[in-house]
Write a protein that holds these residues in place. Sequence first.
Motif, mmCIF file in Angstrom:
data_model
loop_
_atom_site.group_PDB
_atom_site.id
_atom_site.type_symbol
_atom_site.label_atom_id
_atom_site.label_comp_id
_atom_site.label_asym_id
_atom_site.label_seq_id
_atom_site.Cartn_x
_atom_site.Cartn_y
_atom_site.Cartn_z
ATOM 1 N N ASP A 48 51.024 100.423 132.070
ATOM 2 C CA ASP A 48 51.619 99.607 133.125
ATOM 3 C C ASP A 48 50.499 99.294 134.116
ATOM 4 O O ASP A 48 50.067 100.158 134.882
ATOM 5 N N TRP A 49 50.000 98.086 134.091
ATOM 6 C CA TRP A 49 48.818 97.705 134.864
ATOM 7 C C TRP A 49 49.117 97.399 136.327
ATOM 8 O O TRP A 49 48.197 97.163 137.100
ATOM 9 N N ARG A 50 50.381 97.413 136.740
ATOM 10 C CA ARG A 50 50.717 97.025 138.113
ATOM 11 C C ARG A 50 50.055 97.895 139.177
ATOM 12 O O ARG A 50 49.813 97.434 140.286
ATOM 13 N N ASP A 51 49.757 99.148 138.859
ATOM 14 C CA ASP A 51 49.151 100.054 139.834
ATOM 15 C C ASP A 51 47.628 100.067 139.788
ATOM 16 O O ASP A 51 46.991 100.813 140.532
ATOM 17 N N TRP A 52 47.047 99.285 138.926
ATOM 18 C CA TRP A 52 45.592 99.294 138.740
ATOM 19 C C TRP A 52 44.907 98.278 139.649
ATOM 20 O O TRP A 52 45.485 97.287 140.056
ATOM 21 N N ALA A 53 43.633 98.544 139.908
ATOM 22 C CA ALA A 53 42.779 97.613 140.658
ATOM 23 C C ALA A 53 41.437 97.520 139.947
ATOM 24 O O ALA A 53 41.012 98.464 139.268
ATOM 25 N N MET A 54 40.779 96.376 140.073
ATOM 26 C CA MET A 54 39.437 96.210 139.525
ATOM 27 C C MET A 54 38.455 96.147 140.675
ATOM 28 O O MET A 54 38.591 95.339 141.587
ATOM 29 N N VAL A 66 37.473 93.944 145.511
ATOM 30 C CA VAL A 66 38.502 94.690 144.794
ATOM 31 C C VAL A 66 39.654 93.731 144.531
ATOM 32 O O VAL A 66 40.117 93.057 145.448
ATOM 33 N N LEU A 67 40.085 93.660 143.279
ATOM 34 C CA LEU A 67 41.179 92.781 142.891
ATOM 35 C C LEU A 67 42.307 93.603 142.296
ATOM 36 O O LEU A 67 42.072 94.492 141.483
ATOM 37 N N SER A 68 43.508 93.316 142.689
ATOM 38 C CA SER A 68 44.684 94.008 142.187
ATOM 39 C C SER A 68 45.132 93.388 140.867
ATOM 40 O O SER A 68 45.206 92.163 140.745
ATOM 41 N N PHE A 69 45.452 94.225 139.889
ATOM 42 C CA PHE A 69 45.987 93.723 138.633
ATOM 43 C C PHE A 69 47.314 92.998 138.864
ATOM 44 O O PHE A 69 47.658 92.091 138.132
ATOM 45 N N ALA A 70 48.047 93.422 139.887
ATOM 46 C CA ALA A 70 49.330 92.772 140.197
ATOM 47 C C ALA A 70 49.136 91.292 140.483
ATOM 48 O O ALA A 70 50.031 90.478 140.248
#
Length: 77
Positions: A48-54, A66-70
């Motif tokens: 579930d990528w919603r909680d991830w950030a790049m 920093v970019l949010s996967f959301a």
Amino acid sequence: MTQVYFHCSNIQGVLMDRRGTAVTSLTEACEAATCAMRSLVATASLEDWRDWAMHVSDEAGDEICVLSFASVLGKPH
């Protein structure tokens, strides 16, 4: 050209990019990060990528953005 690294993180851990990608500008780095996130999200998995950030970092380890996967997932249906 500058080498940038795309590290992914959530509250459980970090996925480190050890190879990096050569880019010519900040815009190109952000576009490459967005493409990488879309590719990860499109890959069949149970993640579930919603909680991830790049986290985009330069060769010195300084964070560029920093970019949010959301942001690439959109709203849930």
